[in-house]
Enzyme design. Structure first.
Site, PDB file in Angstrom:
ATOM      1  N   ARG A  15      -0.990  28.195  22.287  1.00 30.39           N
ATOM      2  CA  ARG A  15      -2.099  28.827  22.553  1.00 30.39           C
ATOM      3  C   ARG A  15      -3.149  28.776  23.512  1.00 30.39           C
ATOM      4  NH1 ARG A  15      -5.167  30.065  16.575  1.00 30.39           N
ATOM      5  NH2 ARG A  15      -5.010  27.291  16.446  1.00 30.39           N
ATOM      6  N   LYS A  75      -8.230  25.323  20.495  1.00 28.80           N
ATOM      7  CA  LYS A  75      -8.343  24.326  19.354  1.00 28.80           C
ATOM      8  C   LYS A  75      -9.960  23.562  19.864  1.00 28.80           C
ATOM      9  CE  LYS A  75      -7.434  24.148  15.621  1.00 28.80           C
ATOM     10  NZ  LYS A  75      -7.810  24.999  14.633  1.00 28.80           N
ATOM     11  N   TYR A  94     -13.285  26.888  19.837  1.00 29.61           N
ATOM     12  CA  TYR A  94     -13.182  26.866  17.884  1.00 29.61           C
ATOM     13  C   TYR A  94     -13.646  24.915  17.889  1.00 29.61           C
ATOM     14  CZ  TYR A  94     -11.264  31.275  16.962  1.00 29.61           C
ATOM     15  OH  TYR A  94     -10.578  32.554  16.167  1.00 29.61           O
ATOM     16  N   HIS A  96     -15.286  23.769  14.454  1.00 31.07           N
ATOM     17  CA  HIS A  96     -14.589  23.401  13.089  1.00 31.07           C
ATOM     18  C   HIS A  96     -15.667  21.699  12.616  1.00 31.07           C
ATOM     19  CE1 HIS A  96     -12.463  26.572  12.165  1.00 31.07           C
ATOM     20  NE2 HIS A  96     -11.375  26.466  13.114  1.00 31.07           N
ATOM     21  N   GLU A 118     -16.247  29.938  15.470  1.00 31.56           N
ATOM     22  CA  GLU A 118     -15.880  30.542  14.310  1.00 31.56           C
ATOM     23  C   GLU A 118     -17.351  30.715  13.497  1.00 31.56           C
ATOM     24  OE1 GLU A 118     -16.004  25.835  13.892  1.00 31.56           O
ATOM     25  OE2 GLU A 118     -15.070  27.662  15.287  1.00 31.56           O
ATOM     26  N   ASP A 270      -8.581  24.270   8.234  1.00 30.82           N
ATOM     27  CA  ASP A 270      -9.253  23.480   9.489  1.00 30.82           C
ATOM     28  C   ASP A 270     -10.948  23.348   8.974  1.00 30.82           C
ATOM     29  OD1 ASP A 270      -9.850  26.524   8.869  1.00 30.82           O
ATOM     30  OD2 ASP A 270      -8.720  26.832  10.649  1.00 30.82           O
TER      31      ASP A 270
END
Length: 372
Positions: A15, A75, A94, A96, A118, A270
């Site tokens: 991505r 990511k 993101y 996480h 997120e 994740d």
């Protein structure tokens, strides 16, 4: 503002943070966009497409991180990328962080302004920047689960939809949110016998209204989960607590009761996973076996369908990217409480309470940095 898009370097992550139409919008608003050469190739986007949209192509990630005021990724930054961050630089991606103390510490040390997709919220209580990837992961889960059930992959040799005279596989989905609902949609379409477990009566009513008798709904209790896990051919875990580590709903003892060759797909991995025996895997080596049960725990499942995922993600992130670029992070966060909820680490402090609790670190409210 100078906005940088580095190439993702996580294992089999294809991505990319911005697509050409997003670049064009940013350039239209007077911003400069630099894209690392080849960053979009995995999603089917050529460097020439970015140039046509007004971006500048640069050779290296070092140049992107060195020159950009804001980094837009997909990511979480890996250790080598975290070293490139600098004080006051905006990181929008993101993160996480709840299950990842090492990353949390590195982001604190960087002094960067780290905003996580997120944990951005909306007026109806949803997580709008997580939703499209939850949709993708949910739809992928029965697909990868069906493949993992094949005997050659270590599974029981069960066809998800069965055939006339042979029953369909039993699919149990933990969590009736976005991922769980989309997983149920695909599993039903594949002909499986589907049960969805949730502790929200409203979620169970919504699922019953949406699917009718095509699925069974069960209120979540430990006893119910124990029974369903034992029966499942494919167990899909989609449980989410926003910003926090996923609760371990399935214990190792429960896994031991599962049929040999049954499959667990832990979509919640994740955020640490909702199965006690889960640990993160990659697309290069997606499964492992514990007590005869195949575990699929790829932490970036949507990366497998990079083009679909990239465009779906940009559809929801662009307004926030524009707000941060147009107004600067302080003004943008001050004016939008929902975007403000995305601030996880800021100038050396943890500003997301669930992350602070997960790592026993001091928590500082985001408003502290905004003069509010």
């Amino acid at each position: 503002m100078r906005i940088g898009v580095p190439k993702e370097i996580k294992n089999h992550e294809y991505r990319v943070g911005l697509i050409p139409s997003s670049v064009q919008e940013l350039v239209h608003h007077g911003h400069q966009v630099m894209v690392q050469a080849g960053a979009g190739v995995g999603a089917g986007i050529a460097d020439a497409d970015y140039v046509a949209a007004g971006a500048t192509i640069v050779d290296s990630a070092d140049q992107v991180f060195a020159d950009a005021d804001m980094i837009v990724k997909v990511k979480e930054p890996l250790a080598v990328e975290r070293k490139k961050l600098r004080k006051g630089q905006i990181l929008f991606t993101y993160l996480h962080l709840a299950p990842d103390l090492e990353q949390t510490r590195d982001l604190i040390d960087s002094g960067a302004v780290c905003i996580a997709y997120e944990t951005v919220t909306s007026g109806n209580g949803s997580l709008p920047l997580l939703t499209p990837m939850s949709e993708v992961a949910g739809r992928l889960a029965p697909q990868v689960g069906a493949h993992s059930l094949e005997k050659a992959q270590g599974g029981r040799g069960v066809l998800l939809g069965g055939v006339p005279g042979v029953p369909a596989a039993e699919v149990v989905i933990l969590g009736g949110g976005v991922s769980g609902t989309h997983a149920a949609t695909i599993a039903v379409g594949m002909g499986a016998k589907v049960t969805v477990v949730d502790r929200s009566a409203d979620a169970l009513k919504r699922l019953a209204a949406q699917f009718g008798t095509s699925i069974s709904t069960v209120f979540s209790t430990r006893a119910a989960i124990e029974e369903l896990v034992r029966r499942a051919d494919l167990l899909i875990g989609t449980v989410l607590v926003p910003g926090a580590a996923a609760p371990k709903l399935v214990t190792h003892d429960m896994v031991r009761t599962m049929k040999p060759g049954s499959v667990i797909v832990d979509v919640a991995i994740d955020q640490g996973g909702c199965v006690e025996t889960s640990h993160a895997t990659t697309h290069a080596d997606p499964t492992y076996v514990v007590d005869g049960v195949v575990h699929y725990c790829v932490a970036n499942m949507p990366g497998a369908v990079a083009r679909t995922s990239t465009f779906a993600l940009n559809n929801v992130t662009l307004p926030y990217t524009l707000a941060l670029a147009n107004q600067g992070w302080k003004k943008a966060l001050a004016q939008d409480a929902h975007l403000r909820n995305g601030l996880n680490v800021c100038e050396g402090k943890v500003t997301c309470e669930p992350v602070a609790q997960a790592h026993d670190l001091p928590y500082v409210k985001a408003e502290t940095f905004l003069g509010q």
